[in-house]
Write a protein that holds these residues in place. Sequence first.
Motif, mmCIF file in Angstrom:
data_model
loop_
_atom_site.group_PDB
_atom_site.id
_atom_site.type_symbol
_atom_site.label_atom_id
_atom_site.label_comp_id
_atom_site.label_asym_id
_atom_site.label_seq_id
_atom_site.Cartn_x
_atom_site.Cartn_y
_atom_site.Cartn_z
ATOM 1 N N MET A 103 3.988 -13.349 0.904
ATOM 2 C CA MET A 103 3.959 -12.586 1.781
ATOM 3 C C MET A 103 2.499 -11.523 1.328
ATOM 4 S SD MET A 103 6.082 -12.740 3.434
ATOM 5 C CE MET A 103 5.522 -11.428 5.022
ATOM 6 N N HIS B 199 8.679 -9.227 0.409
ATOM 7 C CA HIS B 199 8.578 -8.219 -1.137
ATOM 8 C C HIS B 199 7.764 -7.286 -1.633
ATOM 9 C CE1 HIS B 199 5.557 -11.398 -2.739
ATOM 10 N NE2 HIS B 199 5.155 -10.943 -1.825
ATOM 11 N N ASP C 52 5.817 -16.143 -5.844
ATOM 12 C CA ASP C 52 4.902 -16.151 -4.252
ATOM 13 C C ASP C 52 3.826 -15.367 -4.912
ATOM 14 O OD1 ASP C 52 5.216 -14.954 -1.647
ATOM 15 O OD2 ASP C 52 3.340 -14.337 -2.673
ATOM 16 N N VAL C 53 2.147 -16.244 -4.303
ATOM 17 C CA VAL C 53 0.819 -15.992 -5.444
ATOM 18 C C VAL C 53 0.691 -14.473 -5.194
ATOM 19 C CG1 VAL C 53 -0.776 -15.455 -3.166
ATOM 20 C CG2 VAL C 53 -1.138 -16.794 -5.136
ATOM 21 N N GLY D 134 5.695 -16.219 0.945
ATOM 22 C CA GLY D 134 4.602 -16.044 1.681
ATOM 23 C C GLY D 134 4.093 -18.176 1.686
HETATM 24 ZN ZN ZN Z 1 2.926 -14.112 -0.731
#
Ligand code: ZN
Length: 295
Positions: free
Chosen positions: A1, A105, A143-144, A261
């Motif tokens: 996200m 998250h 996730d990034v 995401g």
């Molecule tokens: Zn993300």
Amino acid sequence: MGSPAPRRQFLPREFIAPLLDGAAARLPLLDAPDLPWALAEAVHDPAFLARWRDGRVTRIEERALGFAWSPAVVERGLGSSGATLAATRDALSVGLGVNLGGGTHHAHAGHAEGFSFLNDVAISARWLLDSGQASRILILDLDVHQGNGTAAIFAREERVLTVSVHAQNNYPFRKEVSDLDIPLPDGTGDAAYLNALDREVAPVVAAFAPDFVYYLAGADVLEGDQLGKLALSPAGVRRRDDRVLRWAARAGLPTVTVMAGGYNRDPHALIAARLGTLDAALGAFGCAASPAGPA
Ligand SMILES: [Zn+2]
């Protein structure tokens, strides 16, 4: 996200059907029941939930979430969190559960942010602990963006190990403290990323000795993502997924994979990454998967 951003960040509507078709060709898709509010209240402040349920939110709160409030925001939160709970039940019964959505998250106990109203993984993890069905839970957030909400929710919960590997110079700009944070510089590619997993994450995870795993397989680490700042190749993302899921399968750990995401400029690249995650999960765990979703 990620942070609030233009509408074009999302997978265009015309690409949702190909993604679902690709998923359905691999394994059966099941709708999951909505999350019961009582389970959300075990993680989130009941007063916060009541205000959002009734639409009593401020502009500032809407801006933090990245969406204007509507009944659909609440419905999506309950639907997606219900799918992660269903995937959790699947993981307990057959070893693997998948939510084709999930991974919100950034949601904290008392506020929504970054497209995240309810923290689906935290809610299911709390349910596992409270029901005595797991006692050492790994939340591996790849996730990034940093899993700030999850880190804050479980900051004082020793039975949950929160691990976040993320782009340092990216949302959220005020980060929380996970049990293990691996911040990476802009433009990090396959070799450095996988090296960090092997050298920094693996030993900590092994020492914790989890009995249940949540894997947030964010596709926003992929090169060309509009909200990511890393530069993994498609093959690198697949190697990441294979590493995590093969390790979990070999260790015999019930595992839930959520998609988290993904905002790639190229929708085909995003779909391929999502389906690659499914292939990695099925390859690691065999054909026993019974996924929840779509969420
Ligand atoms: Zn993300």
